[in-house]
Design an enzyme around this catalytic site. Structure first.
Site, PDB file in Angstrom:
ATOM      1  N   TRP A  22       2.946  65.957  20.678  1.00 32.96           N
ATOM      2  CA  TRP A  22       1.705  67.151  19.666  1.00 32.96           C
ATOM      3  C   TRP A  22       0.846  66.937  19.385  1.00 32.96           C
ATOM      4  CZ3 TRP A  22       3.160  70.328  15.514  1.00 32.96           C
ATOM      5  CH2 TRP A  22       2.218  71.411  15.358  1.00 32.96           C
ATOM      6  N   GLN A  28      -6.143  64.779  19.468  1.00 35.81           N
ATOM      7  CA  GLN A  28      -7.378  64.216  18.930  1.00 35.81           C
ATOM      8  C   GLN A  28      -7.124  62.500  18.769  1.00 35.81           C
ATOM      9  OE1 GLN A  28      -3.517  64.349  15.537  1.00 35.81           O
ATOM     10  NE2 GLN A  28      -4.616  66.999  14.786  1.00 35.81           N
ATOM     11  N   TYR A  55       0.227  71.799  25.518  1.00 29.34           N
ATOM     12  CA  TYR A  55      -0.128  70.854  24.803  1.00 29.34           C
ATOM     13  C   TYR A  55      -1.830  70.482  25.280  1.00 29.34           C
ATOM     14  CZ  TYR A  55       4.775  70.593  22.395  1.00 29.34           C
ATOM     15  OH  TYR A  55       5.571  70.467  22.116  1.00 29.34           O
ATOM     16  N   SER A 153      13.531  76.487  21.745  1.00 28.52           N
ATOM     17  CA  SER A 153      12.905  75.800  20.530  1.00 28.52           C
ATOM     18  C   SER A 153      12.579  77.044  19.963  1.00 28.52           C
ATOM     19  CB  SER A 153      11.539  75.084  21.581  1.00 28.52           C
ATOM     20  OG  SER A 153      11.055  74.574  20.485  1.00 28.52           O
ATOM     21  N   TRP A 206      10.946  69.248  15.202  1.00 26.10           N
ATOM     22  CA  TRP A 206      10.038  68.908  15.709  1.00 26.10           C
ATOM     23  C   TRP A 206       9.416  68.589  13.881  1.00 26.10           C
ATOM     24  CZ3 TRP A 206       6.058  72.727  14.138  1.00 26.10           C
ATOM     25  CH2 TRP A 206       6.006  73.697  14.282  1.00 26.10           C
ATOM     26  N   LYS A 217       1.200  61.167   0.964  1.00 27.87           N
ATOM     27  CA  LYS A 217      -0.650  60.316   1.117  1.00 27.87           C
ATOM     28  C   LYS A 217      -1.676  61.464   0.529  1.00 27.87           C
ATOM     29  CE  LYS A 217      -1.169  61.744   6.224  1.00 27.87           C
ATOM     30  NZ  LYS A 217      -1.539  61.680   7.855  1.00 27.87           N
ATOM     31  N   GLN A 292       2.252  53.538  12.931  1.00 23.90           N
ATOM     32  CA  GLN A 292       2.908  54.067  12.726  1.00 23.90           C
ATOM     33  C   GLN A 292       4.418  54.623  12.965  1.00 23.90           C
ATOM     34  OE1 GLN A 292       0.484  57.462  13.463  1.00 23.90           O
ATOM     35  NE2 GLN A 292      -0.478  57.794  11.509  1.00 23.90           N
ATOM     36  N   GLU A 295       6.356  51.333  11.967  1.00 27.53           N
ATOM     37  CA  GLU A 295       7.578  51.545  10.284  1.00 27.53           C
ATOM     38  C   GLU A 295       7.679  52.598  10.283  1.00 27.53           C
ATOM     39  OE1 GLU A 295       6.475  49.682   7.524  1.00 27.53           O
ATOM     40  OE2 GLU A 295       5.561  48.793   9.157  1.00 27.53           O
ATOM     41  N   ASN A 296       8.090  53.679  10.968  1.00 26.50           N
ATOM     42  CA  ASN A 296       8.503  54.422  10.847  1.00 26.50           C
ATOM     43  C   ASN A 296       9.820  55.030  11.862  1.00 26.50           C
ATOM     44  OD1 ASN A 296       6.387  56.142   9.773  1.00 26.50           O
ATOM     45  ND2 ASN A 296       6.027  58.371  11.420  1.00 26.50           N
TER      46      ASN A 296
END
Length: 335
Positions: A22, A28, A55, A153, A206, A217, A292, A295-296
């Protein structure tokens, strides 16, 4: 490697960190980057992927299907959803009518390039369609082999209970709910979680990082970093706006020493906090860059002590949203 958990009380095992596309794929980030992120997820041991027809108005499903092309289908767990407007957004291009569900699953499978999805989810509750019609359509989707499991959901506890009762009568079960949940947004804890647990349903949550706010940040009194979600005019800025208050951002900064003491980054702490709860089947994590994800996923398997969990609660204090009334679907379907 990422650990597995059962999806509710079902026999299906999914990765406790599940890749969600999403706000990224088809929107993006460019397709090549999106594909790189999916391949990185696979390399890290993630085999569960969540998407939805809405999406990027169906493009996200196409990108995910392209990224997974050539992978062994039996080794993947693919989730998608139906409800929100798609295509030209005509009167029957939205909701949980039999027509939209049956056409929706066929469209999703076509875009994904697959014969079935592991989990098909009602993206919201549809007040304009009889629940019996919706549940019968889902039962037929399962019997046709187009979806192995059914979930919902952002349904309320009452809607979940009514849906599960009908599903059982029709020969299948609801196995999951996909709500928003994070250390900042805990509205499901009072009603949705106890009901779901009683009925054998797991939570695939989510925004475990509260739209990225829990990454730390965003600083109080300062403009958001260029290129961040808070500057994204395609939808990210609107979604994150509720958290961009100085009291919230100040509280979040108090999590940094807690993360440092635990040897974690702030994003890792946020995801690990979610995964401490037994009712969680998976946390959805997206990425606009492969690094990303690298790391996550380190949050998988992390055990936070009771003292750490208490310190997080103390740091966030009264900026945490807990109102169970905020679990809801649109009363009027978008047309």
């Amino acid at each position: 490697m990422v650990a597995y958990r059962h999806l509710g009380s079902s026999g299906l095992k999914i990765t406790e960190i599940t890749y969600g596309n999403w706000l990224t794929h088809g929107s993006q980030v460019e397709a090549d980057t999106a594909i790189d992120c999916v391949h990185t997820a696979l390399d890290l041991g993630i085999t569960s992927f969540d998407t939805a027809d809405v999406y990027a108005n169906t493009v996200a499903e196409e990108v995910l299907g392209q990224a997974l092309k050539g992978q062994r289908r039996e080794s993947l767990e693919i989730f998608t959803k139906v409800y929100w407007p798609v295509g030209p957004k005509g009167p029957n291009d939205v909701g949980l009518s039999r027509k939209h569900i049956m056409e929706g699953i066929d469209g999703s499978l076509r875009r994904l390039g697959m014969d079935y999805v592991d989990l098909y989810q009602a993206h919201r509750y549809d007040y304009a369609t009889p629940l019996e019609e919706t549940m019968q359509a889902f039962a037929d989707v399962v019997r046709a082999g187009k979806a192995l499991y059914i979930g919902v959901s952002e349904w309320t506890a009452e809607q979940i209970r009514a849906g599960q009762e009908l599903a059982t009568q029709m020969g299948f079960r609801l196995v999951s709910n996909q709500p928003q949940y994070s250390a900042l947004w805990r509205v499901i804890e009072d009603k949705v979680v106890p009901t779901s647990t009683e009925l054998g349903m797991g939570q695939i949550v989510w925004s475990p990082m509260a739209e990225g706010v829990l990454s730390g940040k965003y600083l109080p009194g300062q403009q958001p970093p260029a290129g961040s979600r808070a500057t994204d005019e395609k939808g990210g800025k609107e979604m994150i706006s509720r958290w961009m208050r100085d009291d919230v951002l100040t509280a979040v900064q108090q999590l940094k020493p807690i993360a440092d003491d635990a040897g974690l980054s702030m994003p890792q702490l946020a995801i690990a906090w979610v995964l401490q709860h037994a009712f969680i089947s998976a946390a959805l994590v997206g990425a606009s860059r492969p690094e990303q994800l690298v790391e996550n996923v380190k949050a998988s398997g992390v055990k936070l002590g009771d003292d750490v969990m208490a310190a997080i609660d103390a740091a966030l204090g009264d900026v945490v949203e807990r109102d169970p009334a905020l679990t809801r679907s649109p009363e009027q379907r978008p047309a």
